[in-house]
Enzyme design. Structure first.
Site, PDB file in Angstrom:
ATOM      1  NE  ARG A   1      35.007  40.219  25.126  1.00 42.29           N
ATOM      2  CZ  ARG A   1      34.375  41.403  25.240  1.00 42.29           C
ATOM      3  NH1 ARG A   1      34.109  42.119  24.177  1.00 42.29           N
ATOM      4  NH2 ARG A   1      34.026  41.853  26.427  1.00 42.29           N
TER       5      ARG A   1
ATOM      6  CD  GLU B   1      41.186  42.275  22.221  1.00 40.81           C
ATOM      7  OE1 GLU B   1      40.891  42.809  23.301  1.00 40.81           O
ATOM      8  OE2 GLU B   1      40.367  42.092  21.318  1.00 40.81           O
TER       9      GLU B   1
ATOM     10  CG  HIS C   1      38.352  45.236  22.784  1.00 44.15           C
ATOM     11  ND1 HIS C   1      38.426  44.003  23.355  1.00 44.15           N
ATOM     12  CD2 HIS C   1      37.064  45.653  22.996  1.00 44.15           C
ATOM     13  CE1 HIS C   1      37.264  43.679  23.904  1.00 44.15           C
ATOM     14  NE2 HIS C   1      36.423  44.677  23.705  1.00 44.15           N
TER      15      HIS C   1
HETATM   16  C1  GLV Z   1      33.446  45.660  25.518  1.00 42.73           C
HETATM   17  O1  GLV Z   1      33.985  44.934  24.747  1.00 42.73           O
HETATM   18  C2  GLV Z   1      32.580  45.212  26.565  1.00 42.73           C
HETATM   19  O2  GLV Z   1      32.393  43.998  26.746  1.00 42.73           O
HETATM   20  O3  GLV Z   1      32.042  46.075  27.272  1.00 42.73           O
END
Ligand code: GLV
Length: 327
Positions: free
Chosen positions: A236, A265, A284
């Site tokens: 993250r 984001e 992401h």
């Molecule tokens: C992706 O970032 C997730 O948490 O599945």
């Protein structure tokens, strides 16, 4: 029909399946409570399925009928679990199904950064390949190097497996608890964070976002890394200090980095990090492939349906509410 909200990433096939039983309202973009139709849907919704909706006290105040929020992700830092539990709202996530997909993406980032693949792709396409290539274009090896994995959950383990068997790498790891199986299976060495940062050629961050992991990699940590180190963030954005990453890259305290995640984001296109040549970025997307979007959506739907039917969802996070809500 009971009302449910589908939010951002829920596969179309799964939405269609849910429509057979529920009144599904789909919000494709990052809608939030300032949108009147989203507020209206919240009033009636019994369940929410989707990715990255910030479920706060404010949102829960607008959703008096809500019983379950089913995340289409393994991470659940978007959910205020404490308030959800107080209000008997179930929270679920999708662990397991995405492990190999995210590990593949991390290896992709390691290879792309080490061998400078996006940069060299541009070099060829822009017609700059005119002479015999010099050292300035060369990348670095991945094989037989040392990877330091911060966070040895199931994704960390899948990365260790790939590094050890696929690339003959030495594996160091830092984790809340020791993982004896990883030490045995991938010859991994458990070490403290400082030793990992000092020794690793590739530093891979793969921890959940928690109060104790927020900004865990900052100025001090980048300074401990080798000048030849490559840093990868597959976790993250808030787990690192972005300004410190920028400084480390611009001052050549580390060699290169690749990040799949940002503090905010979608990232602002003017973000200073996006100007750096020694940084590779992704939007992401580590868990998102065609196959995996379906697998994650199916699991999230299974959680949602179980919760709405009064059963225990297979991936219930706030298990303490089970006794009061689920019989
Ligand atoms: C992706 O970032 C997730 O948490 O599945």
């Amino acid at each position: 029909m009971e009302k449910i909200i589908a939010y951002t990433r829920v596969s179309e096939a799964v939405r269609r399946k849910l429509q057979q039983t529920y009144d599904v309202e789909y919000f494709q973009n990052y809608e939030y409570i300032d949108n009147p139709s989203f507020r209206k849907a919240l009033q009636e919704a019994k369940g929410i399925i989707g990715l990255e909706l910030n479920v706060t006290k404010e949102l829960l105040d607008l959703a008096p009928n809500l019983q379950i929020v089913s995340n289409v992700s393994v991470g659940y830092d978007n959910l205020d679990i404490e308030v959800m539990t107080e209000r008997n709202v179930m929270a679920t996530n999708t662990p397991g199904v995405l492990t190999d997909t995210v590990a593949d993406a991390v290896l992709g980032m390691m290879l792309a950064t080490a061998r400078r693949i996006p940069e060299l792709d541009q070099f060829v396409k822009k017609g700059e390949w005119k002479e015999y290539l010099q050292l300035e274009h060369f990348g670095t090896d991945l094989h037989h190097k040392t990877v330091g994995i911060i966070g040895m959950g199931s994704i960390g383990q899948a990365i260790a497996k790939r590094c050890y068997f696929g690339f003959d790498m030495d594996v160091l790891y830092y984790n809340r608890s020791r993982k004896k199986a990883v030490e045995k299976d991938y010859n991994a060495t458990f070490c403290n964070l400082q030793d990992l940062l000092v020794q690793a050629d590739f530093v891979v961050l793969m921890v959940p976002l928690l109060p104790e992991t927020e900004r865990m990699i900052g100025e001090k940590e980048f300074k401990l890394m080798k000048e030849t180190a490559i840093f990868i963030n597959g976790s993250r954005g808030k787990n690192i200090d972005e300004k410190a990453l920028y400084n480390a890259l611009i001052n050549k305290e580390i060699l290169r980095a690749a990040i799949d995640v940002f503090e905010t984001e979608p990232v602002n296109p003017n973000h200073p990090l996006l100007k750096l040549e020694n940084l590779i970025t992704l939007p992401h997307i580590g868990a998102a492939t065609k196959e995996n979007e379906l697998a994650m959506s199916l699991l999230a739907a299974e959680n949602l349906i179980a919760g709405l039917n009064g059963d225990t969802p297979p991936n219930l996070i706030n298990k303490e509410i089970v006794r009061s809500v689920i019989q």
